[in-house]
Design an enzyme around this catalytic site. Structure first.
Site, PDB file in Angstrom:
ATOM      1  N   ASP A   3      34.773  31.779  47.351  1.00 15.93           N
ATOM      2  CA  ASP A   3      35.547  31.876  46.810  1.00 15.93           C
ATOM      3  C   ASP A   3      37.315  31.762  46.784  1.00 15.93           C
ATOM      4  O   ASP A   3      38.289  31.422  46.768  1.00 15.93           O
ATOM      5  CB  ASP A   3      35.856  32.626  45.956  1.00 15.93           C
ATOM      6  CG  ASP A   3      34.248  32.597  44.199  1.00 15.93           C
ATOM      7  OD1 ASP A   3      33.809  31.797  44.700  1.00 15.93           O
ATOM      8  OD2 ASP A   3      34.309  34.257  43.972  1.00 15.93           O
ATOM      9  N   ASP A  17      42.032  47.906  54.813  1.00 12.86           N
ATOM     10  CA  ASP A  17      40.767  47.821  54.929  1.00 12.86           C
ATOM     11  C   ASP A  17      39.457  47.508  55.903  1.00 12.86           C
ATOM     12  O   ASP A  17      39.885  48.097  56.911  1.00 12.86           O
ATOM     13  CB  ASP A  17      40.011  47.552  53.251  1.00 12.86           C
ATOM     14  CG  ASP A  17      39.079  48.889  52.668  1.00 12.86           C
ATOM     15  OD1 ASP A  17      37.358  48.513  52.893  1.00 12.86           O
ATOM     16  OD2 ASP A  17      39.363  49.050  51.478  1.00 12.86           O
ATOM     17  N   ALA A  32      46.724  59.559  49.218  1.00 10.25           N
ATOM     18  CA  ALA A  32      47.253  59.722  48.114  1.00 10.25           C
ATOM     19  C   ALA A  32      48.187  60.671  47.305  1.00 10.25           C
ATOM     20  O   ALA A  32      49.133  60.276  46.684  1.00 10.25           O
ATOM     21  CB  ALA A  32      46.505  58.659  46.904  1.00 10.25           C
ATOM     22  N   HIS A  76      33.366  46.812  51.583  1.00  8.08           N
ATOM     23  CA  HIS A  76      34.440  47.411  50.649  1.00  8.08           C
ATOM     24  C   HIS A  76      35.398  46.527  50.481  1.00  8.08           C
ATOM     25  O   HIS A  76      36.394  46.663  49.793  1.00  8.08           O
ATOM     26  CB  HIS A  76      34.563  49.137  51.030  1.00  8.08           C
ATOM     27  CG  HIS A  76      34.992  49.542  50.525  1.00  8.08           C
ATOM     28  ND1 HIS A  76      36.426  49.538  50.646  1.00  8.08           N
ATOM     29  CD2 HIS A  76      35.056  50.569  49.674  1.00  8.08           C
ATOM     30  CE1 HIS A  76      37.150  51.120  49.983  1.00  8.08           C
ATOM     31  NE2 HIS A  76      36.245  51.269  48.977  1.00  8.08           N
ATOM     32  N   VAL A 110      31.262  32.062  40.794  1.00  9.00           N
ATOM     33  CA  VAL A 110      30.086  32.553  39.342  1.00  9.00           C
ATOM     34  C   VAL A 110      30.957  33.378  38.709  1.00  9.00           C
ATOM     35  O   VAL A 110      31.738  33.857  39.373  1.00  9.00           O
ATOM     36  CB  VAL A 110      29.198  33.541  40.150  1.00  9.00           C
ATOM     37  CG1 VAL A 110      27.596  33.731  38.662  1.00  9.00           C
ATOM     38  CG2 VAL A 110      28.193  32.548  40.864  1.00  9.00           C
TER      39      VAL A 110
END
Length: 405
Positions: free
Chosen positions: A160, A151, A297, A183, A199
């Site tokens: 995190d 990506d 795809a 993204h 969070v």
């Protein structure tokens, strides 16, 4: 829309004749090494040549080491869209006017008939997508599984993910892997986010998986086939079990799939690597517009993912398996109002798209891979078999809603 091409060409070699094919190219074309990029693991080359020279390759011959030639295209990170299917791009003045015009109407509609789904789904602790796919009930975490997300890169400084096993590489010239778009970080968050985010709500699936962050799209959100193929080859060479690609280009009704991406995906499956890709956001069903599954795809050997909303209805923007040659939808996943990690300083963001559905499938595939030891086509088959059937056409949702083990 006419596909944007680069002027270069993709050359697909027979799997057992890569060296012979490379030799044929060097003998046929007068090109410098900088004009040719060879992917030995994939059996593909990218060359910059005059198109009139391509006829000399004689690929129609049964003895030719070359199977197919296609123009190199530009692919894009699939844009954030509203649940209604329109790309978010309106002026502040328009929004103010719209707000004033509908205030009275909206006040009258907010009653006991308000959306039951919004009243029932509590996202204070866990996102609705993880709830709908039974991730919260799974005892698996993706331990020992390698997940590659190709990506716009990854925010390596996101708190995190501190301490996680992350392997990162950029295939975009002049840009490092640090995500300047958001993204890629959002997609990695859904597929492999932390079990203990800074969070709440919890948004990540395979929180113990090894992350491979390949930057194949620029910070502006676009990339070439060459960059995508470099990322795929890198992921396969590193033994990645799953490759997640929330990227693509629009196709037209009646258009067939890329023979080159199909061959690559088929070869990857044989090696135990499953490629998962976003089906595309080009539809606007509320306006009666339904578009076919995008490239790549739409390849039969790539797991194409559609998006559904919190009410388990197909998203308005999600494409459909309407092309006869390939182009099917294989499975569906949450793709509307999905919260996940984002580049700093924002940390988190809620967006929509088949881009958001795809990493749900990639992360859940990692859980199934850990649970069963299955890889490649067998893993694909298990995802389809274990999916929750939906009262919707298979051309829209494939086997149904992906489910965790």
């Amino acid at each position: 829309m006419t596909p944007q091409t680069t002027g270069k060409y993709l050359i697909l070699f027979r799997e057992d004749s890569v060296a012979e094919g490379v030799q044929l190219l060097s003998e046929t074309f007068t090109t410098s090494s900088s004009d040719t990029l060879t992917f030995g693991e994939l059996g593909v080359a990218v060359v910059a040549v005059d198109p009139t020279q391509l006829s000399s390759l004689n690929i129609a011959s049964p003895d030719s080491p070359i199977l197919a030639v296609e123009p190199e295209q530009v692919l894009y990170a699939l844009q954030d869209v509203t649940p209604e299917g329109a790309i978010v791009s309106v002026s502040v003045d328009y929004l103010r006017g719209y707000r004033d015009a509908v205030t009275t109407l909206s006040d009258s509609l907010i009653s006991s008939d308000q959306s039951q789904a919004e009243a029932v789904i509590d996202e204070s602790a866990v996102t609705w997508g993880l709830q709908a796919t039974e991730v919260t009930q799974s005892k698996y975490s993706g331990a020992g599984i390698k997940v590659a997300v190709l990506d716009t890169g990854f925010d390596l400084t996101h708190p995190d993910f501190l301490g996680r096993n992350v392997t990162a590489k950029s295939f975009v010239e002049g840009q490092d892997v640090q995500d300047g778009n958001g993204h890629g970080t959002h997609c990695i968050g859904t597929a492999c986010g932390s079990k203990t985010p800074g969070v709440l709500p919890l948004y990540g699936i395979a929180y113990n998986a090894e992350i491979y962050a390949g930057k194949v799209l620029s910070n502006e959100g676009s990339g070439t086939d060459s960059q995508i193929l470099q990322g795929i080859e890198w992921a396969i060479a590193n033994g990645c079990d799953i490759i997640s690609m929330s990227l693509g280009a629009a196709t037209q009704p009646g258009q067939s799939y890329s023979r080159i991406y199909e061959a690559i995906a088929k070869r990857a499956l044989k090696r135990g690597t499953l490629i998962v890709a976003a089906a595309g956001n080009e539809s606007n069903r509320s306006a009666g517009i339904i578009r076919p599954v995008g490239r790549p795809a739409n390849c039969p050997s790539i797991l194409a993912v559609a998006a559904i909303d919190v009410q388990l209805q197909v998203a308005s923007f999600s494409t459909q398996g309407i092309n006869p040659k390939g182009g099917q939808i294989d499975i569906a996943a949450p793709g509307v109002k999905v919260r996940s990690s984002w580049i700093l300083p924002l940390h988190y963001r809620t967006i929509s798209g088949t881009s958001m559905a795809t990493p749900h499938v990639a992360g859940i595939a990692a859980l199934h891979a850990e649970a069963t030891g299955l890889r490649g086509q067998e893993l694909w088959n298990l995802l389809a078999k274990s999916a929750q059937r939906l009262p919707l056409p298979s051309v829209d949702v494939g086997a149904g809603l992906v489910q965790a083990p």
